[in-house]
Write a protein that holds these residues in place. Sequence first.
Motif, PDB file in Angstrom:
ATOM      1  N   THR A 155       0.850  -1.186   0.000  1.00  0.00           N
ATOM      2  CA  THR A 155       0.000   0.000   0.000  1.00  0.00           C
ATOM      3  C   THR A 155       0.887   1.237   0.000  1.00  0.00           C
ATOM      4  OG1 THR A 155      -1.843  -1.070   1.142  1.00  0.00           O
ATOM      5  CG2 THR A 155      -1.701   1.327   1.305  1.00  0.00           C
ATOM      6  N   LEU A 165      -2.264  -2.458   3.805  1.00  0.00           N
ATOM      7  CA  LEU A 165      -3.139  -1.340   4.147  1.00  0.00           C
ATOM      8  C   LEU A 165      -3.213  -1.097   5.646  1.00  0.00           C
ATOM      9  CD1 LEU A 165      -5.219   0.830   3.395  1.00  0.00           C
ATOM     10  CD2 LEU A 165      -6.969  -0.971   3.336  1.00  0.00           C
ATOM     11  N   TYR A 180      -4.809   6.198   0.575  1.00  0.00           N
ATOM     12  CA  TYR A 180      -4.204   4.873   0.592  1.00  0.00           C
ATOM     13  C   TYR A 180      -4.434   4.218  -0.765  1.00  0.00           C
ATOM     14  CZ  TYR A 180      -4.204   6.021   5.507  1.00  0.00           C
ATOM     15  OH  TYR A 180      -4.005   6.669   6.698  1.00  0.00           O
ATOM     16  N   SER A 234      -3.295   1.257  -3.895  1.00  0.00           N
ATOM     17  CA  SER A 234      -2.747  -0.044  -4.265  1.00  0.00           C
ATOM     18  C   SER A 234      -2.137   0.060  -5.657  1.00  0.00           C
ATOM     19  CB  SER A 234      -3.851  -1.104  -4.250  1.00  0.00           C
ATOM     20  OG  SER A 234      -3.374  -2.334  -4.750  1.00  0.00           O
TER      21      SER A 234
END
Length: 235
Positions: A3, A69, A96, A98
């Motif tokens: 993350t 995360l 946050y 990905s």
Amino acid sequence: MQTVSLSLFRFDGPMRRAWAFAQMGLARRGFARVPDIEFWKLCGSGTGEGFTPLPNTAVYAILAAWPDLDVAQERTQKSGPFSRYTAKAFESWHLYLSPTSVRGAWAGQTPFTATSDAGQGPLAALTRATVRPRKAAQFWKRVPKISAMIGRDPNVLFKIGIGEVPLLHQVTFSIWPDADSMAAFARSNGPHARAISAVRDGNWFSEELYARFRVQGTCGSWGGGDPLTAKKDAA
């Protein structure tokens, strides 16, 4: 799954802004000791839409990579260096992300690890470039038109320009509702497309990195609310 966090901080008053500017150098040792941090960069920002050579002394950013995360949320909200920024800031917002695709290098390394994208929701695009000093004037001459074009695009959910070193080490970051709207902007026959062509033809950059992310979540506020929620509600 890795993350990546982008933490933005807005400071009011000359003393707090001076503190934030000083942290660009003083905070490095503290961030290097944050547990689980895999990569991190302290950045300033530009005025206006953010994509300008004039610094915005009120806004600073921290970009970091984490193993997952849960760790990203825990460290950005509770670890010492991040907490000090939050305590001093008038406003803060954590994104946050990905990584879904990564191409190029940042300071000689590839900091993000892409995984297959099976998610839904907004996508973020990040570009980072080291501008060759002799090409800086040509590069920044094109930036205002690109900035205005991004600002007028009805699809962009959020955008900001940040950087490690003024004029030479630049990062652009934007969030889009889907891949189609992101691609439409990138490929449109306008200032952005012409600038990309000039970059390639003139060899303006000594290093480049392009990354795309799926937005996993946010925390905090920016401009009095969450920009992604505000845009969705307005639609």
